[in-house]
Design a protein around this motif. Sequence first.
Motif, short mmCIF file in Angstrom:
data_model
loop_
_atom_site.label_atom_id
_atom_site.label_comp_id
_atom_site.label_asym_id
_atom_site.label_seq_id
_atom_site.Cartn_x
_atom_site.Cartn_y
_atom_site.Cartn_z
N ILE A 95 0.85 -1.20 0.00
CA ILE A 95 0.00 0.00 0.00
C ILE A 95 0.88 1.25 0.00
CG2 ILE A 95 -1.64 1.35 1.39
CD1 ILE A 95 -2.76 -1.47 2.29
N ARG A 96 1.87 1.26 0.87
CA ARG A 96 2.78 2.41 0.93
C ARG A 96 3.57 2.56 -0.38
NH1 ARG A 96 2.38 4.50 5.72
NH2 ARG A 96 1.51 3.25 7.40
N LEU A 97 4.01 1.45 -0.93
CA LEU A 97 4.75 1.48 -2.19
C LEU A 97 3.85 2.02 -3.31
CD1 LEU A 97 7.25 0.80 -3.91
CD2 LEU A 97 6.27 -1.49 -4.21
N LEU A 98 2.61 1.56 -3.36
CA LEU A 98 1.70 2.02 -4.41
C LEU A 98 1.44 3.52 -4.32
CD1 LEU A 98 -0.85 -0.94 -4.50
CD2 LEU A 98 0.66 -0.20 -6.38
N VAL A 99 1.23 4.03 -3.12
CA VAL A 99 1.00 5.47 -2.97
C VAL A 99 2.25 6.23 -3.42
CG1 VAL A 99 0.57 7.35 -1.33
CG2 VAL A 99 -0.80 5.26 -1.21
N SER A 100 3.42 5.73 -3.08
CA SER A 100 4.66 6.36 -3.51
C SER A 100 4.79 6.32 -5.03
CB SER A 100 5.85 5.64 -2.85
OG SER A 100 7.06 6.15 -3.33
N GLU A 101 4.46 5.19 -5.64
CA GLU A 101 4.53 5.06 -7.09
C GLU A 101 3.50 5.96 -7.78
OE1 GLU A 101 4.26 0.87 -7.94
OE2 GLU A 101 6.39 0.56 -7.55
N ILE A 102 2.33 6.08 -7.18
CA ILE A 102 1.29 6.97 -7.72
C ILE A 102 1.80 8.40 -7.72
CG2 ILE A 102 -0.98 7.99 -7.18
CD1 ILE A 102 -1.87 5.07 -6.43
N LYS A 103 2.43 8.81 -6.62
CA LYS A 103 2.99 10.17 -6.54
C LYS A 103 4.04 10.38 -7.62
CE LYS A 103 4.32 11.64 -2.48
NZ LYS A 103 4.81 11.68 -1.10
N GLU A 104 4.93 9.41 -7.78
CA GLU A 104 6.01 9.51 -8.75
C GLU A 104 5.47 9.54 -10.18
OE1 GLU A 104 9.64 6.67 -10.20
OE2 GLU A 104 9.30 6.82 -8.04
N GLU A 105 4.54 8.65 -10.47
CA GLU A 105 3.97 8.58 -11.82
C GLU A 105 3.17 9.85 -12.12
OE1 GLU A 105 3.32 6.83 -15.60
OE2 GLU A 105 4.78 6.41 -14.02
N PHE A 106 2.46 10.37 -11.12
CA PHE A 106 1.72 11.61 -11.34
C PHE A 106 2.67 12.75 -11.70
CE2 PHE A 106 0.15 15.69 -9.69
CZ PHE A 106 -0.74 15.93 -10.71
N CYS A 107 3.84 12.79 -11.09
CA CYS A 107 4.82 13.84 -11.44
C CYS A 107 5.16 13.78 -12.93
CB CYS A 107 6.08 13.70 -10.59
SG CYS A 107 5.86 14.22 -8.89
N ALA A 108 5.34 12.57 -13.46
CA ALA A 108 5.65 12.42 -14.89
C ALA A 108 4.46 12.83 -15.74
CB ALA A 108 6.04 10.97 -15.18
N VAL A 109 3.27 12.43 -15.34
CA VAL A 109 2.04 12.79 -16.07
C VAL A 109 1.85 14.31 -16.04
CG1 VAL A 109 -0.49 12.63 -16.01
CG2 VAL A 109 0.90 10.56 -15.72
N ARG A 110 2.06 14.89 -14.88
CA ARG A 110 1.89 16.34 -14.74
C ARG A 110 2.83 17.09 -15.68
NH1 ARG A 110 2.14 19.69 -9.03
NH2 ARG A 110 1.73 21.73 -9.94
N LYS A 111 4.06 16.61 -15.78
CA LYS A 111 5.04 17.25 -16.68
C LYS A 111 4.53 17.21 -18.13
CE LYS A 111 9.36 18.43 -18.07
NZ LYS A 111 9.03 19.25 -19.23
#
Length: 127
Positions: free
Chosen positions: A98-114
Amino acid sequence: MSNNPVDFNVLSTLRDVMEAEYPALLKVFISDSVNRVNDMTLLLRDPSFTAASLQRLGLMAHSFKGSTGNMGATHLSELCLQLEEQGRGSVAADDALIRLLVSEIKEEFCAVRKVFEDELQLCHASH
């Protein structure tokens, strides 16, 4: 993080359908997504995280999955699906995952946001 955070075919379709409203759609998505990612992170950091909190996190992920999918952020949508499954109990809840997924969601969102911010720049440059 995925190599292609956004399906540009989806963006092209959105651009064609939304026309002049396309930049507003991107801005709303970015703003809304920042809030969603922050809410997920805060909920996970809550020391009184319970089964009800996990269920709420799953509902947040479900909602985010829909909007990211509609915007062509395929990998982000897949991560949200995995988190949703943790939250609704369709798989055995795994705290580390769960913690890993939230971290990955944050990281992937940064790429999407860019990608979306670059799209906004292109929109402004062409007008």
